[in-house]
Design an enzyme around this catalytic site. Structure first.
Site, PDB file in Angstrom:
ATOM      1  N   ASP A 152       0.821  -1.222   0.000  1.00 30.73           N
ATOM      2  CA  ASP A 152       0.000   0.000   0.000  1.00 30.73           C
ATOM      3  C   ASP A 152       0.851   1.267   0.000  1.00 30.73           C
ATOM      4  O   ASP A 152       0.436   2.306   0.505  1.00 30.73           O
ATOM      5  CB  ASP A 152      -0.950   0.035   1.209  1.00 30.73           C
ATOM      6  N   HIS A 182      -4.185  -1.325  -6.520  1.00 33.63           N
ATOM      7  CA  HIS A 182      -3.505  -0.092  -6.894  1.00 33.63           C
ATOM      8  C   HIS A 182      -4.535   0.966  -7.278  1.00 33.63           C
ATOM      9  O   HIS A 182      -5.470   0.687  -8.024  1.00 33.63           O
ATOM     10  CB  HIS A 182      -2.548  -0.339  -8.068  1.00 33.63           C
ATOM     11  N   VAL A 205      -7.721  -0.994  -0.615  1.00 34.30           N
ATOM     12  CA  VAL A 205      -8.485  -1.054  -1.863  1.00 34.30           C
ATOM     13  C   VAL A 205      -9.105  -2.435  -2.049  1.00 34.30           C
ATOM     14  O   VAL A 205     -10.233  -2.571  -2.506  1.00 34.30           O
ATOM     15  CB  VAL A 205      -7.566  -0.717  -3.065  1.00 34.30           C
TER      16      VAL A 205
END
Length: 428
Positions: free
Chosen positions: A13, A41, A299
């Site tokens: 991250d 990403h 994410v």
């Protein structure tokens, strides 16, 4: 030409996708070489966010070809969904710009189910994403895996599925007592996906080899970070692949091709998702402030990331593990205008001070040596001429302790908010 590797230098991250997206503008190939859709990403272009899990960050550049190397474990359901989602937003994806290794190991429903039931039935949580990554790598190593190319042949696929299911069936039925898809149900799903995705199958080994021989620019995009490497990381709280630079050679290309730059992507602070040691973790309002301002939510998992001060002993260790040539420092803006700013320069451990972590260290037992830094403020576009003095000191502290230069500085979410101190691509 240049061969450039982007490696996460922390626990993932760090902003690898942003750096990869920026470098992709000059790259001919962007290559994913390990991990799976447990990666996440985030790219921000003109205020619009694009989320990627499997497809390399070069996908936003029309001239750049995206390669998924054989070291990646591939969930065909996730790949199909990601392609469909990106195409719906107007991003061009075809067999002309996306190449998936025929030798990728496939993630099946059985891997994902096994991942989930194991995590829910153990008292020692690892913090797995539940994407089936670990079980798929297990099958790969034990020679029970299904390759991408196997999805295209009915007889081979059915045979490989039977081998993969044989042992898991006993676990599902007798140990975990959960329902699972029949072999025929899984076969039908995977074969149908194989027919749909077959157009992207390619000999990626040769594609990369030929690109390098022709003097093309190749960017290798890593997933997760060195501290999650199955060999170098904070075991057992790690992923199941080699996230260090070693993964490039095992998952994409050969050791015969030299690497010009190995860039360690590093946040200006430290974050971690899931379980495991975290020497500089902040449990107070400062940690919550960084968490909120930095948007520290995974994410892939949607989990809140743990936050803490920048840990230089771990960063120096990562630099050694991956032979980093420089650091790309990200999210510097998150630390702007803070009342308190600290950095960890070493540990007190077993009666001594150490300044670089090592594989056998017990990070649960270290006491971080924190030094107070002068806070800085970023209120405009950052150039080489207007970097605040306090920020310069912060950067120099990192360089002095880690022993390698900072080659770029990201101070905002968009691709325009990066200051490069070095051109990674060779001239002429």
């Amino acid at each position: 030409m240049s061969n450039i590797v982007i490696v996460g230098a922390q626990w993932g991250d760090e902003g690898k996708g942003k750096i990869a997206d920026t470098l992709a503008e000059k790259a001919d190939l962007v290559v994913r070489y390990q991990g799976g859709n447990n990666a996440g990403h985030t790219l921000v272009v003109n205020g619009k966010k694009t989320f990627l899990h499997l497809i390399p960050s070069g996908v936003l550049h029309q001239h750049t070809k995206c390669v998924i190397g054989h070291g990646v474990v591939l969930d065909p359901v996730a790949l199909d969904e990601e392609i469909t989602r990106l195409q719906a937003t107007g991003i061009a994806i075809s067999a002309e710009n996306l190449f998936v290794s025929e030798s990728c190991t496939i993630i099946t429903s059985y891997h994902k189910l096994l991942d989930a039931v194991r995590e829910s039935n153990t008292s020692e949580k690892i913090g797995t994403t539940g994407k089936g990554i670990g079980p798929a790598y297990e099958d790969k190593v034990s020679r029970k895996g299904i390759k991408f190319k196997h999805l295209f042949d009915k007889d081979v696929l059915r045979s490989r599925l039977a081998i993969s299911l044989a042992e898991k069936e006993t676990l599902f039925r007798d140990l975990y007592k959960v329902e699972y898809p029949t072999l025929e149900q899984e076969f039908d799903k995977l074969f149908a996906l194989g027919q749909k995705l077959k157009q992207y199958a390619a000999d990626t080994f040769s594609i990369i080899d030929q690109a390098i021989a022709a003097g093309k620019n190749v960017v290798y995009e890593g997933a997760q970070g060195v501290l999650l490497d199955v060999d170098y990381g904070t075991y057992p709280f790690v992923t199941s692949s080699n996230t260090s630079v070693a993964g490039v050679y095992s998952g994409a290309t050969t050791a015969g091709h030299g690497l010009d730059h190995v860039i360690g992507i590093t946040k200006a602070y430290t974050t971690r998702v899931g379980e495991g040691p975290f020497p500089t973790e902040l449990f107070d309002d400062v940690g919550k402030f960084i968490q909120h301002k930095g948007g520290e939510i995974g994410v892939t998992t949607g989990r809140i990331r743990r936050c803490g001060w920048l840990d230089l002993p771990l960063l120096k260790y990562s630099a050694k593990c991956s032979n980093l040539t420089s650091i790309a420092l990200t999210k510097v803006d998150v630390l702007s205008d803070m009342d308190t700013l600290k950095v960890c320069i070493g540990y007190k451990y077993e009666g001594r001070e150490i300044y670089c972590a090592y594989p056998g260290i017990d990070l649960y037992k270290v006491e971080p040596i924190l030094v107070e830094m002068e806070p800085f403020s970023i209120n405009e576009t950052v150039t080489k001429d207007n970097i605040p003095a306090a920020l310069k000191t912060y950067l120099k502290t990192i360089e002095n302790h880690v022993g390698i230069p900072i080659s770029s500085l990201a101070y905002g979410p968009s691709r325009e908010q990066i200051l490069f101190f070095e051109d990674y691509f060779k001239k002429g």
